[in-house]
Design a protein around this motif. Structure first.
Motif, PDB file in Angstrom:
ATOM      1  N   GLU A 362      -7.080   3.452   0.689  1.00 57.17           N
ATOM      2  CA  GLU A 362      -7.913   4.137   1.529  1.00 57.17           C
ATOM      3  C   GLU A 362      -9.286   3.696   1.028  1.00 57.17           C
ATOM      4  OE1 GLU A 362      -7.802   8.351   0.998  1.00 57.17           O
ATOM      5  OE2 GLU A 362      -5.615   8.300   2.019  1.00 57.17           O
ATOM      6  N   THR A 363      -9.453   3.314  -0.442  1.00 58.07           N
ATOM      7  CA  THR A 363     -10.561   2.901  -0.932  1.00 58.07           C
ATOM      8  C   THR A 363     -10.784   1.319  -0.955  1.00 58.07           C
ATOM      9  OG1 THR A 363      -9.729   3.176  -3.246  1.00 58.07           O
ATOM     10  CG2 THR A 363     -11.153   5.112  -2.329  1.00 58.07           C
ATOM     11  N   GLY A 364      -9.757   0.716  -0.368  1.00 57.35           N
ATOM     12  CA  GLY A 364      -9.947  -0.887  -0.349  1.00 57.35           C
ATOM     13  C   GLY A 364      -9.415  -1.432  -1.349  1.00 57.35           C
ATOM     14  N   GLY A 365      -8.435  -0.856  -2.212  1.00 61.12           N
ATOM     15  CA  GLY A 365      -7.638  -1.368  -3.357  1.00 61.12           C
ATOM     16  C   GLY A 365      -6.585  -2.476  -3.000  1.00 61.12           C
ATOM     17  N   THR A 366      -6.531  -3.426  -3.766  1.00 59.46           N
ATOM     18  CA  THR A 366      -5.493  -4.524  -3.514  1.00 59.46           C
ATOM     19  C   THR A 366      -4.266  -4.387  -4.383  1.00 59.46           C
ATOM     20  OG1 THR A 366      -6.202  -5.804  -4.955  1.00 59.46           O
ATOM     21  CG2 THR A 366      -6.794  -6.174  -2.539  1.00 59.46           C
ATOM     22  N   GLY A 367      -4.785  -3.544  -5.550  1.00 61.11           N
ATOM     23  CA  GLY A 367      -3.475  -3.381  -6.477  1.00 61.11           C
ATOM     24  C   GLY A 367      -3.429  -4.587  -7.586  1.00 61.11           C
TER      25      GLY A 367
END
Ligand code: ADP
Length: 418
Positions: A362-367
């Protein structure tokens, strides 16, 4: 002596002397043969001198070839013992003739005790017994062992000589781990790409089915399509960054980085990212510079800051600091956000490891952010320290050793800003 010709008497005397001479040498030879040693070959006279001489030479040659053979055998045994692979020699009946220390370790053997034992009596795993019976050893066997920790062996049988067989065992635990990581990584990347692609394809099909996009459909779908395309773009960019970092071992440039200035720039980025939702602080207490690649460190520090903003609810606090700590220097980002439970902390720098997958997305993370941070720090001989408490916040610290630091006075203006 009358009547006996003198010549005959003389002949008997000579013969007796000769007999005595030979009997004496035969007695010496018999004594010597009880413990034959070239150094104690008895002295001989006449014919016996030649015989003893030949014996001496024959024995010396034999001793020499024996010691050559022993030395060669010792060389082979030492080479066998030094081999990083396990080696076992089996006879035609599958009984152990010899094995090296690595085979003892791999297969749980004891070479001194187990010589003469059947290998299947000692290595009882059914796959190994089947493999031995198969008589086609073109492919190695993968054997999982649990003795003294989990490890994986590759076992290969090689028939040779007079119906003997060489068993070669190799520890492939690390290779297997890398292979598993590679498979997981491909599965993860595919999974990450599939969701945005499904969304994009869904919209495109809807538009195609509707015979083109009218204003309303476009107004609804375009922002969502853009968001998904951006998500894929971020993922690909992070993947490329990781692959660049992994493919070279040292920082590409060794320039002086003005970290106080960099921290100020990142502080302004954080303000923009937070967009007024958080209290953002900057605490620079040293003017020290770092030696390294500025773009890499900017991206690593930026990742820590973006995480702090993303994982801190509104009205929370984010503090960026640059300070000395003993001989080390530390760039840290502290937040008063959601925090991380202790069991997750050791795994955070693994690629695609997330505590809460949907919150990250949701917050635009890619991991991949912390995996990139870890790589960058490694390349600068730095380390990442994470302190966190669930519900109270986290501090991520990039710690650099003195070799990476150029000591500079802290200008008074740097002291604190908020
Ligand atoms: P992501 O893109 O998911 O943020 P990262 O590699 O940057 O990936 O971080 C991995 C995971 O670590 C995140 O998904 C999140 O669960 C956790 N994490 C990272 N930074 C913080 C933070 N400041 N506060 C709480 N959790 C964090």
């Amino acid at each position: 002596m009358s009547g006996v010709p003198e010549a005959l008497v003389a002949a008997v005397v000579v013969l007796a002397a000769l007999l005595l001479h030979h009997l004496r040498h035969i007695a010496r030879l018999t004594r010597w043969l009880r413990d034959p040693d070239p150094d104690t070959v008895p002295p001989g006279r006449g014919l016996w001198d030649g015989i003893f001489g030949n014996l001496y030479r024959m024995l010396r040659r034999q001793r020499q070839s024996e010691s050559l053979l022993t030395a060669t055998l010792e060389d082979f045994q030492q080479a066998g013992a030094a081999m990083p692979d396990g080696l076992v020699i089996l006879n035609a009946a599958g009984r152990i003739e010899w094995c090296n220390p690595m085979a003892e370790q791999h297969l749980g053997l004891d070479c001194a005790r187990d010589v003469g034992q059947s290998i299947t009596y000692l290595v009882r795993q059914p796959q190994f017994v089947d493999y031995l019976r198969r008589e086609n050893y073109s492919e190695p066997l993968t054997l999982r062992q649990s003795r003294g920790g989990e490890y994986v062996l590759s076992v290969q049988l090689v028939p040779y000589g007079n119906q003997q067989t060489l068993v070669i065992s190799r520890d492939i635990t690390d290779l297997e781990r890398v292979e598993t990581m590679r498979r997981d990584f491909i599965a993860n990347v595919s999974h990450e790409l599939r969701t945005p692609l499904t969304v994009l394809c869904g919209f495109l099909e809807t538009i195609a089915d509707a015979g083109g996009a009218d204003g309303e459909l476009l107004r609804r779908s375009l922002p969502l399509m853009t968001e998904q395309a951006r998500r894929m773009q971020r993922l690909v960019e992070d993947l490329l960054a990781l692959s660049r970092l992994e493919s070279s071992h040292n920082p590409p440039r060794e320039e002086e980085i003005d970290v106080p200035q960099l921290a100020r720039e990142l502080y302004h980025d954080a303000l923009a990212l937070s967009a007024g939702r958080h209290r953002v602080l900057l605490d620079v207490t040293t003017g020290d510079s770092l030696i390294g690649a500025e773009e890499e460190l900017r991206s690593a520090f930026g990742n820590l800051i973006s995480n702090a903003v993303r994982y801190t609810p509104e009205r929370g606090e984010v503090e960026i600091a640059w300070r000395r700590d003993g001989g080390d220097v530390v760039f840290s980002v502290r937040d008063s956000g959601i925090g991380i439970a202790a069991q997750h902390i050791p795994r955070l720098t693994e690629r695609f490891y997330r505590v809460d997958r949907s919150r990250s997305r949701e917050t635009g993370g890619t991991g991949l952010g912390l995996a990139i941070v870890k790589h960058v720090l490694n390349r600068h001989q730095g380390r990442l320290e994470i302190a966190s408490e669930l519900g109270r916040g986290s501090t991520f610290s990039a710690v650099f050793p003195p070799e990476r630091v150029i000591a500079r006075e802290a200008p008074a203006a740097l002291a604190r800003s908020a």
